[in-house]
Write an enzyme that holds these catalytic residues in place. Structure first.
Site, PDB file in Angstrom:
ATOM      1  N   ASN A 156     -57.017  48.675  19.258  1.00  0.00           N
ATOM      2  CA  ASN A 156     -56.342  49.879  18.797  1.00  0.00           C
ATOM      3  C   ASN A 156     -56.854  50.226  17.397  1.00  0.00           C
ATOM      4  O   ASN A 156     -57.147  51.373  17.103  1.00  0.00           O
ATOM      5  CB  ASN A 156     -54.840  49.661  18.819  1.00  0.00           C
ATOM      6  CG  ASN A 156     -54.135  50.953  19.187  1.00  0.00           C
ATOM      7  OD1 ASN A 156     -54.772  51.980  19.437  1.00  0.00           O
ATOM      8  ND2 ASN A 156     -52.831  50.910  19.195  1.00  0.00           N
ATOM      9  N   LEU A 189     -63.136  46.096  18.541  1.00  0.00           N
ATOM     10  CA  LEU A 189     -62.736  47.384  19.102  1.00  0.00           C
ATOM     11  C   LEU A 189     -61.425  47.207  19.852  1.00  0.00           C
ATOM     12  O   LEU A 189     -61.413  46.762  21.010  1.00  0.00           O
ATOM     13  CB  LEU A 189     -63.827  47.916  20.047  1.00  0.00           C
ATOM     14  CG  LEU A 189     -65.254  47.951  19.480  1.00  0.00           C
ATOM     15  CD1 LEU A 189     -66.238  48.414  20.549  1.00  0.00           C
ATOM     16  CD2 LEU A 189     -65.329  48.852  18.248  1.00  0.00           C
ATOM     17  N   HIS A 205     -59.357  43.010   9.475  1.00  0.00           N
ATOM     18  CA  HIS A 205     -59.734  42.304  10.720  1.00  0.00           C
ATOM     19  C   HIS A 205     -60.554  41.046  10.409  1.00  0.00           C
ATOM     20  O   HIS A 205     -61.296  40.560  11.263  1.00  0.00           O
ATOM     21  CB  HIS A 205     -60.572  43.200  11.659  1.00  0.00           C
ATOM     22  CG  HIS A 205     -59.810  44.314  12.306  1.00  0.00           C
ATOM     23  ND1 HIS A 205     -60.386  45.516  12.615  1.00  0.00           N
ATOM     24  CD2 HIS A 205     -58.520  44.395  12.706  1.00  0.00           C
ATOM     25  CE1 HIS A 205     -59.484  46.314  13.181  1.00  0.00           C
ATOM     26  NE2 HIS A 205     -58.337  45.649  13.246  1.00  0.00           N
ATOM     27  N   ARG A 225     -56.331  56.714  14.533  1.00  0.00           N
ATOM     28  CA  ARG A 225     -56.867  56.981  13.186  1.00  0.00           C
ATOM     29  C   ARG A 225     -58.255  57.600  13.293  1.00  0.00           C
ATOM     30  O   ARG A 225     -59.026  57.208  14.172  1.00  0.00           O
ATOM     31  CB  ARG A 225     -56.959  55.670  12.389  1.00  0.00           C
ATOM     32  CG  ARG A 225     -55.628  55.085  11.996  1.00  0.00           C
ATOM     33  CD  ARG A 225     -55.773  53.664  11.456  1.00  0.00           C
ATOM     34  NE  ARG A 225     -55.371  52.668  12.433  1.00  0.00           N
ATOM     35  CZ  ARG A 225     -55.481  51.348  12.279  1.00  0.00           C
ATOM     36  NH1 ARG A 225     -56.001  50.862  11.170  1.00  0.00           N
ATOM     37  NH2 ARG A 225     -55.091  50.520  13.218  1.00  0.00           N
ATOM     38  N   GLY A 261     -63.570  46.160  23.366  1.00  0.00           N
ATOM     39  CA  GLY A 261     -64.850  45.439  23.365  1.00  0.00           C
ATOM     40  C   GLY A 261     -64.916  44.367  24.438  1.00  0.00           C
ATOM     41  O   GLY A 261     -65.963  44.145  25.053  1.00  0.00           O
ATOM     42  N   GLU A 262     -63.789  43.710  24.686  1.00  0.00           N
ATOM     43  CA  GLU A 262     -63.783  42.618  25.664  1.00  0.00           C
ATOM     44  C   GLU A 262     -63.701  43.116  27.106  1.00  0.00           C
ATOM     45  O   GLU A 262     -64.161  42.435  28.025  1.00  0.00           O
ATOM     46  CB  GLU A 262     -62.588  41.686  25.399  1.00  0.00           C
ATOM     47  CG  GLU A 262     -62.690  40.943  24.077  1.00  0.00           C
ATOM     48  CD  GLU A 262     -61.372  40.284  23.665  1.00  0.00           C
ATOM     49  OE1 GLU A 262     -60.541  40.003  24.556  1.00  0.00           O
ATOM     50  OE2 GLU A 262     -61.181  40.069  22.460  1.00  0.00           O
ATOM     51  N   ASN A 263     -63.079  44.298  27.282  1.00  0.00           N
ATOM     52  CA  ASN A 263     -62.714  44.701  28.651  1.00  0.00           C
ATOM     53  C   ASN A 263     -63.404  45.937  29.202  1.00  0.00           C
ATOM     54  O   ASN A 263     -63.195  46.263  30.369  1.00  0.00           O
ATOM     55  CB  ASN A 263     -61.205  44.942  28.717  1.00  0.00           C
ATOM     56  CG  ASN A 263     -60.426  43.668  28.514  1.00  0.00           C
ATOM     57  OD1 ASN A 263     -60.567  42.728  29.289  1.00  0.00           O
ATOM     58  ND2 ASN A 263     -59.634  43.618  27.466  1.00  0.00           N
ATOM     59  N   ARG A 276     -50.082  35.520   9.331  1.00  0.00           N
ATOM     60  CA  ARG A 276     -51.133  36.514   9.132  1.00  0.00           C
ATOM     61  C   ARG A 276     -50.626  37.533   8.119  1.00  0.00           C
ATOM     62  O   ARG A 276     -49.564  38.122   8.298  1.00  0.00           O
ATOM     63  CB  ARG A 276     -51.450  37.189  10.454  1.00  0.00           C
ATOM     64  CG  ARG A 276     -52.526  38.213  10.314  1.00  0.00           C
ATOM     65  CD  ARG A 276     -52.900  38.820  11.648  1.00  0.00           C
ATOM     66  NE  ARG A 276     -53.783  39.934  11.407  1.00  0.00           N
ATOM     67  CZ  ARG A 276     -53.771  41.063  12.084  1.00  0.00           C
ATOM     68  NH1 ARG A 276     -52.932  41.229  13.061  1.00  0.00           N
ATOM     69  NH2 ARG A 276     -54.609  42.015  11.782  1.00  0.00           N
ATOM     70  N   GLU A 308     -57.290  35.417  17.108  1.00  0.00           N
ATOM     71  CA  GLU A 308     -56.815  35.376  15.721  1.00  0.00           C
ATOM     72  C   GLU A 308     -55.697  34.357  15.545  1.00  0.00           C
ATOM     73  O   GLU A 308     -55.630  33.668  14.532  1.00  0.00           O
ATOM     74  CB  GLU A 308     -56.334  36.768  15.301  1.00  0.00           C
ATOM     75  CG  GLU A 308     -57.461  37.780  15.291  1.00  0.00           C
ATOM     76  CD  GLU A 308     -56.975  39.211  15.166  1.00  0.00           C
ATOM     77  OE1 GLU A 308     -56.844  39.668  14.033  1.00  0.00           O
ATOM     78  OE2 GLU A 308     -56.730  39.866  16.199  1.00  0.00           O
ATOM     79  N   GLY A 310     -59.539  44.491  22.443  1.00  0.00           N
ATOM     80  CA  GLY A 310     -59.150  44.940  23.789  1.00  0.00           C
ATOM     81  C   GLY A 310     -60.208  45.783  24.478  1.00  0.00           C
ATOM     82  O   GLY A 310     -60.490  45.604  25.665  1.00  0.00           O
ATOM     83  N   ASN A 345     -47.449  36.648  13.590  1.00  0.00           N
ATOM     84  CA  ASN A 345     -48.100  37.941  13.355  1.00  0.00           C
ATOM     85  C   ASN A 345     -47.009  39.010  13.384  1.00  0.00           C
ATOM     86  O   ASN A 345     -46.489  39.346  14.443  1.00  0.00           O
ATOM     87  CB  ASN A 345     -49.144  38.179  14.446  1.00  0.00           C
ATOM     88  CG  ASN A 345     -49.957  39.426  14.185  1.00  0.00           C
ATOM     89  OD1 ASN A 345     -49.755  40.121  13.191  1.00  0.00           O
ATOM     90  ND2 ASN A 345     -50.887  39.712  15.079  1.00  0.00           N
TER      91      ASN A 345
END
Ligand code: AMP
Length: 382
Positions: free
Chosen positions: A175, A173, A151, A205, A297-299, A62, A349, A295, A7
């Site tokens: 960066n 969700l 994504h 952004r 969404g998971e945390n 990727r 990913e 990052g 990546n």
């Protein structure tokens, strides 16, 4: 098979060496600050620093932009390389770096198959109604202006974790942020567009923005393309609104301490996600699963609960206790029997890139690549 999953960023090269038989991660690392003093000068030099290159059976790359031509992962040959190069105008920051690593990889590992896994590929099946901008047709056609979506590797991985569920809304969700509507395993709509600027608000952004704002700014401030690019890609979003940071942890702490612009940034962030859920719910005519990943969404239980607040009309309800305890692990966070199941599903990913590379490389070895329709490429622009 041992696969090197790669990546590349503009000044970094992240890698994982994965055994695809049992998904074991054998090595993980990142070469940073490429081009800075004291660090590798190029991505090619960085590549040579990856350990254990002798113990790799295939490499997965990727690649950010595959245009409308690449609807699946493909074995890289000179023609594929040339097509990725031809897509540079659509992704001027990303595709050149991806190409540099592909070239380094093919030079330094000439005897292993290299496979490109495109961020756009998962979304190539969306309908013309969903991907077309309301611009003059010939103008858009000349420049390949349409929505592509990104994504894809993350949305596809998360969708693969819900086999048998028909209608999914996936929220990546991090960066960068995007949402996707997935029907029977296929993306039918997504929030990002021709570039990764459209849709949700992100770390730096703005997401959706009236294009008239840009026209006025060009007049008022004399901004040129480079200035607008900097503002839209690096200075907006959570960072620009809060004036503090693009790190959600920092913003949550500051908002809790009473910082009004940290609170404003979080509230805009969540409001945009709620609107996206509503529109994708309408596109799908329902949702069996709403999945949070990336990052944030998971945390972040806080963001998840603010996003899902008062959405019971859509069948979306959280179990507050279940939600509060979940960080970085897979869990259902809606109460049993709720019409839409809400999940936290950590993305992976690198694993999907490795599994795709192993599958495509295996088909190459056994000569079956043309027998499986899902492997065929290119699939023609849609
Ligand atoms: P990613 O791009 O997927 O690595 O996600 C990066 C984002 O995740 C940043 O905004 C981080 O602040 C955010 N993040 C990571 N851990 C947490 C956490 N515990 N709570 C809130 N946000 C987090």
């Amino acid at each position: 098979m041992i696969v090197l999953s790669l990546n590349a960023g503009s000044s970094s090269l992240k890698y994982k060496r994965i055994d695809t038989r049992d998904h074991t991660v054998l090595d993980v690392g990142a070469i940073e600050r490429i081009g800075a003093p004291g660090a590798p000068a190029t991505h090619d030099e960085a590549f040579a620093l990856i350990p254990e290159l002798d113990h790799v059976d295939a490499a997965g790359h990727r690649v950010v932009h595959g245009g409308s031509e690449f609807s699946a992962s493909v074995l890289i040959d000179d023609a594929v390389e040339a097509r990725i190069e031809a897509l540079i105008p659509l992704a001027p920051l990303h595709n050149p770096v991806n190409l540099a690593v592909i070239r380094a990889g093919r030079r330094r590992l000439p005897h292993v198959p290299h496979v490109a896994v495109f961020d756009t590929a998962f979304h190539t099946g969306v309908s013309a109604a969903a991907y077309t901008y309301g611009l003059p047709f010939e103008l858009a056609d000349r420049w390949k202006i349409r929505r592509y979506g990104f994504h894809g590797t993350s949305h596809r991985y998360v969708a693969s974790r819900f086999p048998g569920r028909r209608k999914l809304i996936t929220l990546h969700l991090g960066n960068g942020c995007s949402a996707a509507a997935i029907l029977d395993g296929h993306s039918v709509d997504t929030t990002m567009g021709m570039t990764p600027l459209e849709g949700l608000m992100m770390g730096t952004r703005p997401g959706d923005l009236d294009p008239g704002v840009l026209l006025r700014l060009m007049d008022w401030e004399g901004f040129d393309t480079a200035a607008l690019d900097r503002i839209l890609n690096r200075e907006s979003g959570l960072l620009g609104l809060s004036g503090l940071s693009n790190d959600m942890r920092e913003l949550e702490a500051q908002a809790a301490a009473g910082h009004p612009r940290a609170e404003l940034a979080i509230s805009v962030f969540c409001h945009r996600i709620r609107r996206a859920i509503g529109s994708l719910y309408a596109v799908l005519n329902g949702a069996d699963v709403l999945a949070f990943t990336g990052g944030i969404g998971e945390n972040s239980p806080e963001i998840r609960s603010r996003v899902c607040l008062e959405m019971d009309a859509l069948g979306i309800v959280l179990d507050a206790d279940a939600n509060a305890g979940v960080r970085g692990r897979e869990a259902r966070i809606s109460p049993p029997g709720a019409p839409t199941e809400v999940w936290v599903m950590p993305t992976n990913e690198e694993l999907l890139v490795a599994l795709d590379a192993a599958r495509v490389a295996h088909h190459k070895v056994s000569g079956q690549v043309r027998d499986n329709p899902s492997e065929r490429s290119p699939a023609g622009g849609r």
